[in-house]
Structure formats: C-alpha cells, structure tokens
Design a protein around this motif. Structure first.
Motif, PDB file in Angstrom:
ATOM      1  N   TYR A   1      22.265 -23.171  40.895  1.00 10.91           N
ATOM      2  CA  TYR A   1      21.988 -22.415  39.669  1.00 10.91           C
ATOM      3  C   TYR A   1      22.487 -23.120  38.416  1.00 10.91           C
ATOM      4  CZ  TYR A   1      22.600 -18.617  36.246  1.00 10.91           C
ATOM      5  OH  TYR A   1      22.578 -17.836  35.117  1.00 10.91           O
ATOM      6  N   HIS A   2      21.682 -23.039  37.382  1.00 18.49           N
ATOM      7  CA  HIS A   2      22.079 -23.494  36.048  1.00 18.49           C
ATOM      8  C   HIS A   2      21.851 -22.336  35.090  1.00 18.49           C
ATOM      9  CE1 HIS A   2      22.235 -25.592  32.236  1.00 18.49           C
ATOM     10  NE2 HIS A   2      22.573 -26.708  32.837  1.00 18.49           N
ATOM     11  N   PRO A   3      22.873 -21.900  34.357  1.00 21.68           N
ATOM     12  CA  PRO A   3      22.686 -20.754  33.459  1.00 21.68           C
ATOM     13  C   PRO A   3      21.737 -21.056  32.309  1.00 21.68           C
ATOM     14  CG  PRO A   3      24.824 -21.769  33.093  1.00 21.68           C
ATOM     15  CD  PRO A   3      24.247 -22.427  34.318  1.00 21.68           C
ATOM     16  N   ALA A   4      21.125 -20.001  31.812  1.00 21.41           N
ATOM     17  CA  ALA A   4      20.262 -20.113  30.635  1.00 21.41           C
ATOM     18  C   ALA A   4      21.107 -20.423  29.410  1.00 21.41           C
ATOM     19  CB  ALA A   4      19.508 -18.799  30.451  1.00 21.41           C
ATOM     20  N   PRO A   5      20.483 -20.841  28.298  1.00 18.29           N
ATOM     21  CA  PRO A   5      21.247 -21.104  27.072  1.00 18.29           C
ATOM     22  C   PRO A   5      22.072 -19.891  26.674  1.00 18.29           C
ATOM     23  CG  PRO A   5      19.010 -21.921  26.837  1.00 18.29           C
ATOM     24  CD  PRO A   5      19.050 -21.162  28.128  1.00 18.29           C
ATOM     25  N   PRO A   6      23.223 -20.107  26.031  1.00 19.64           N
ATOM     26  CA  PRO A   6      24.124 -18.995  25.704  1.00 19.64           C
ATOM     27  C   PRO A   6      23.530 -18.038  24.685  1.00 19.64           C
ATOM     28  CG  PRO A   6      24.843 -21.009  24.624  1.00 19.64           C
ATOM     29  CD  PRO A   6      23.737 -21.400  25.565  1.00 19.64           C
ATOM     30  N   PRO A   7      24.058 -16.809  24.657  1.00 23.04           N
ATOM     31  CA  PRO A   7      23.570 -15.833  23.678  1.00 23.04           C
ATOM     32  C   PRO A   7      24.097 -16.144  22.288  1.00 23.04           C
ATOM     33  CG  PRO A   7      25.444 -14.924  24.865  1.00 23.04           C
ATOM     34  CD  PRO A   7      25.139 -16.263  25.502  1.00 23.04           C
ATOM     35  N   HIS A   8      23.587 -15.431  21.306  1.00 21.44           N
ATOM     36  CA  HIS A   8      24.124 -15.541  19.947  1.00 21.44           C
ATOM     37  C   HIS A   8      25.311 -14.595  19.830  1.00 21.44           C
ATOM     38  CE1 HIS A   8      20.919 -18.075  18.422  1.00 21.44           C
ATOM     39  NE2 HIS A   8      20.047 -17.282  19.003  1.00 21.44           N
ATOM     40  N   TYR A   9      26.390 -15.091  19.255  1.00 20.85           N
ATOM     41  CA  TYR A   9      27.598 -14.293  19.121  1.00 20.85           C
ATOM     42  C   TYR A   9      27.720 -13.750  17.701  1.00 20.85           C
ATOM     43  CZ  TYR A   9      28.736 -17.062  23.272  1.00 20.85           C
ATOM     44  OH  TYR A   9      28.696 -17.670  24.494  1.00 20.85           O
ATOM     45  N   PRO A  10      28.403 -12.620  17.544  1.00 17.43           N
ATOM     46  CA  PRO A  10      28.657 -12.115  16.191  1.00 17.43           C
ATOM     47  C   PRO A  10      29.445 -13.135  15.369  1.00 17.43           C
ATOM     48  CG  PRO A  10      29.185 -10.443  17.833  1.00 17.43           C
ATOM     49  CD  PRO A  10      28.929 -11.716  18.581  1.00 17.43           C
ATOM     50  N   ASP A  11      29.150 -13.214  14.104  1.00 15.12           N
ATOM     51  CA  ASP A  11      29.888 -14.103  13.210  1.00 15.12           C
ATOM     52  C   ASP A  11      31.161 -13.414  12.749  1.00 15.12           C
ATOM     53  OD1 ASP A  11      28.044 -16.216  13.244  1.00 15.12           O
ATOM     54  OD2 ASP A  11      26.789 -15.222  11.751  1.00 15.12           O
ATOM     55  N   ILE A  12      32.279 -14.111  12.924  1.00 11.05           N
ATOM     56  CA  ILE A  12      33.551 -13.615  12.407  1.00 11.05           C
ATOM     57  C   ILE A  12      33.974 -14.586  11.319  1.00 11.05           C
ATOM     58  CG2 ILE A  12      35.966 -13.132  12.939  1.00 11.05           C
ATOM     59  CD1 ILE A  12      35.087 -12.400  15.767  1.00 11.05           C
ATOM     60  N   GLU A  13      34.038 -14.094  10.117  1.00 10.54           N
ATOM     61  CA  GLU A  13      34.259 -14.967   8.959  1.00 10.54           C
ATOM     62  C   GLU A  13      35.517 -15.808   9.132  1.00 10.54           C
ATOM     63  OE1 GLU A  13      33.455 -12.709   5.152  1.00 10.54           O
ATOM     64  OE2 GLU A  13      33.085 -11.163   6.656  1.00 10.54           O
ATOM     65  N   GLY A  14      35.353 -17.117   8.915  1.00  6.70           N
ATOM     66  CA  GLY A  14      36.475 -18.038   9.016  1.00  6.70           C
ATOM     67  C   GLY A  14      36.688 -18.591  10.402  1.00  6.70           C
ATOM     68  N   MET A  15      35.793 -18.216  11.341  1.00  5.82           N
ATOM     69  CA  MET A  15      35.959 -18.665  12.719  1.00  5.82           C
ATOM     70  C   MET A  15      34.683 -19.278  13.242  1.00  5.82           C
ATOM     71  SD  MET A  15      38.121 -15.820  14.783  1.00  5.82           S
ATOM     72  CE  MET A  15      37.846 -16.854  16.222  1.00  5.82           C
ATOM     73  N   ASP A  16      34.846 -20.254  14.148  1.00  3.88           N
ATOM     74  CA  ASP A  16      33.730 -20.823  14.896  1.00  3.88           C
ATOM     75  C   ASP A  16      33.533 -19.955  16.128  1.00  3.88           C
ATOM     76  OD1 ASP A  16      31.973 -22.254  16.426  1.00  3.88           O
ATOM     77  OD2 ASP A  16      33.156 -24.109  16.457  1.00  3.88           O
ATOM     78  N   ALA A  17      32.312 -19.493  16.362  1.00  2.93           N
ATOM     79  CA  ALA A  17      32.053 -18.582  17.476  1.00  2.93           C
ATOM     80  C   ALA A  17      32.359 -19.196  18.827  1.00  2.93           C
ATOM     81  CB  ALA A  17      30.593 -18.110  17.446  1.00  2.93           C
TER      82      ALA A  17
END
Length: 380
Positions: free
Chosen positions: A153-169
């Motif tokens: 198995y190879h996972p699908a591309p990751p989901p989009h994460y919520p943006d938290i200001e000042g942070m890299d998701a």
C-alpha cells in the motif's frame, strides 16, 4: 500497463457459483448469506481441495496468518488501550464470529475437513477476502486477484490542513508527500474482461510497485488490512469529549454537534477544521462570536486572545488523554518483546502512532501560543 489478470483466474462469488459442488451447496443457503460470506466459504472450499484446486498455486502463496482486528484475542483488544479502538476491534471479532455461525451449515454440507470449518479457519479466509480483494462490478465482495494482490500500500496525497497563523502546517509531524504519482492503481476492464493494474511513472528494474487503496487512518488500516504506517498522512487521533471542559461539550450540544465525531487531530497535531472552528467560537466572547463568528467558519482566528485560550484547551485535552495510558517508553519496550505476536505488534504500533499524534498536538499548541505571545509583545 503493469499487469493484466484475466477474469477466468479471479476468485469471486461468480466463480463460486460456476463450481458444480459449491454451486449446488450454496443454492440452499444463498438467500441468507452476503457476497463476502460466499467468497470466504469459496476460498475455504478451494483450500480444502489442496493441489486439485485450480487456485492451488495462488492459495499456496497467501499468508498463513493475519493481524486484522477480526483475528484479535481479548489481550490484543486490551492492548489498543483507547476505548473507541477497543470497541471497534471487539465489534470486528463479534461480526466475524456471527458470519461464521451463519455459514457453518454451508461449510458442513461441502464435506470438507473439519479444520477448514473452524472459526480459526474462517477468520483466516475472511481476513484474506477483507484485505486482498479488488473491486469488480459483478461481485459486491470484490475479487481475489492472483499476482495483483501482491502489491503493498501507498497512501494517497495528504489532506489540506487548517492554516494556523505563524505556523507551517507540516511542522507538527508527518511530512507532506513529495510525489503524489509514486504509486499505481487498477480497475476492471469490461471490454477485455481483465483486471488491469496501471503505473503512473516508469519503474526501474527491481523497484517496488505500490498501489493506492484509498485514504485510510491507521485505525482503518488495522481493521481492514492488519497493519499501520509510521508516517500515514491520513492518520488522526480522536480526542474524547471527556478530555475537554464540560462547558465546551455543553456548547457543542447546543450547536447540535454533541457527538464530537469531528474532535480529532491530524497526524501532524493540527486540529481538524471543525474542531478548530468550534474551539474558536467557544473561546470568543458572545459579542465577538456574533460579530466575528464568520471568521472561525472560514478558518481564521477571531482574536489573538481567543486563540491563546483555544490552544490552551487543546493542549490540556491532549495531556489529559496521554495521562490515562502508558508512556511511549513503555510501549516501545512492549513492542520489542512481542515480535512473535503479529497482532500484538499491530495493536501496540497503533497506540504508539495515536499517542504520537497527541504529542504533536501538544507541540502545535505550544508553538502557536508562543507565536501569539511573541506577536503581542512585538506587533511589528
């Protein structure tokens, strides 16, 4: 094109019906059995035939044991530690026993050796069907596909994460996949009557070809396939409502979201969109919520003060859950000691991954709080 598997060699409920012995036996039971039960019984019947079975070469290369949840003992269920995972595993065990109970009369009518009629044999065959079948339009249970089901198995591309200001998701944990084409997929070609596997790139000699089965959390992978991934971009850690302040759970109930199904962290510790929205609305003052609540719905913070409270609540919830169970160090020692027990390894690996998500959640909350305080001190 990587591989073409003719329909004639697929094991399906259709091939079961074409078998003279099995086809006659199933006529008296088909009305009360699912396609999965029929295919599982078909596999047991062919296995019992030994080298006289058309599928003997294929059956001979199947794993002798599986570590899907349906094969768990009470000790394996207990090793999961988290109640929601234990409930899921127990339900899988109970369902497999129920399916076996419903199919015992069919198995007995086939006249096969009693060892292939046992619950242990049933769970082996049912695990094979659950973890190795591929979708075909003419069999709801899917098809056991010689050669085709050998791919990992190879996972699908990751989901989009919520943006938290000042942070890299991606800062909290698993890295974003760099190549979302680094796996193959497949499908049944009705015109050719073949199951076809396709690659999305050129492969070097000796390079492993992976398949993507879809998007699964580690708990879902464990239930349906019997393994977990150390870096699964779709993994998540459910946080029980009991870990949050009672006032927050009361707020969720008022909003019609009292079940708390959206209360989870992504693999990197980032809270789900819905959880972050509800925490921000809850942390806001009533006037702020009325005037600026739309910001939380669109994924933005309502205020810096509110977000400080949000991440304080989130950190405390993660810490409360972790305090209830064994530590990472203990779990890693257990993992080293259970190398001969695949199910125990799978259960402990899952709980380690779950706790890793919670630790990432704490790191995210601390970093976000630090950024907010730093911004308050130095607005420029």
């Amino acid at each position: 094109m990587l591989l073409q598997v003719p329909e004639a060699v697929l094991m399906t409920s259709a091939s079961a019906a074409r078998d003279i012995v099995f086809g006659q036996a199933i006529q008296a039971h088909a009305h009360c059995l699912t396609a999965e039960q029929v295919l599982t019984a078909h596999l047991l019947h062919e296995t019992a035939r030994g080298n006289t079975s058309f599928w003997h070469p294929y059956i001979g290369q199947l794993p002798h044991e599986y570590s899907l949840m349906m094969t768990f003992t009470p000790a394996h269920v207990q090793a999961l530690q988290m109640p929601h995972a234990q409930q899921l595993a127990q339900a899988a065990c109970d369902q497999s026993q129920h399916h076996w109970d419903c199919t015992k009369h069919l198995l007995a009518s086939l006249g096969i050796d009693k060892k292939w009629c046992s619950l242990k044999a049933w769970r082996w065959a049912a695990s094979t069907v659950c973890s190795r079948t591929m979708h075909v339009p003419f069999c709801p249970a899917g098809a056991l596909t010689p050669f085709g089901d050998l791919h990992n198995y190879h996972p699908a591309p990751p989901p989009h994460y919520p943006d938290i200001e000042g942070m890299d998701a991606t800062s909290g944990g698993a890295e974003t996949q760099k190549d979302d084409e680094d796996y193959g997929d497949g499908g049944y070609h009705e015109a050719f009557q073949e199951y076809c596997l396709y690659g999305r790139k050129r492969y070097a000699k000796g390079e492993q070809v992976f398949l993507c089965y879809g998007k699964y959390t580690n708990l879902e992978l464990l239930e349906h396939y019997g393994f977990t991934l150390a870096d699964n971009p779709h993994d998540q850690a459910d946080i029980p409502l009991s870990a949050f302040p009672e006032s927050f759970t009361a707020y969720l109930t008022q909003q019609g979201r009292g079940g708390g199904r959206h209360c989870f962290l992504h693999c990197n510790g980032i809270p789900s969109w819905a959880l972050l929205r509800d925490l921000r609305c809850f942390a806001a003052k009533p006037a702020e919520r009325k005037r600026l609540g739309h910001l939380a719905v669109s994924g933005q913070r309502i205020s810096a003060v509110g977000d400080l409270r949000v991440f304080g609540i989130l950190k405390a919830a993660c810490e409360a859950v972790l305090a209830m169970y064994t530590s990472f160090g203990h779990d890693e020692e257990v993992l080293k000691q259970c190398t001969a027990d695949a199910c125990m390894q799978a259960a402990v690996s899952w709980r380690i991954a779950y706790k890793r998500c919670l630790h990432s959640g704490i790191a995210v909350a601390e970093q976000a709080s630090q950024e907010l305080r730093q911004h308050a001190r130095d607005p420029a």
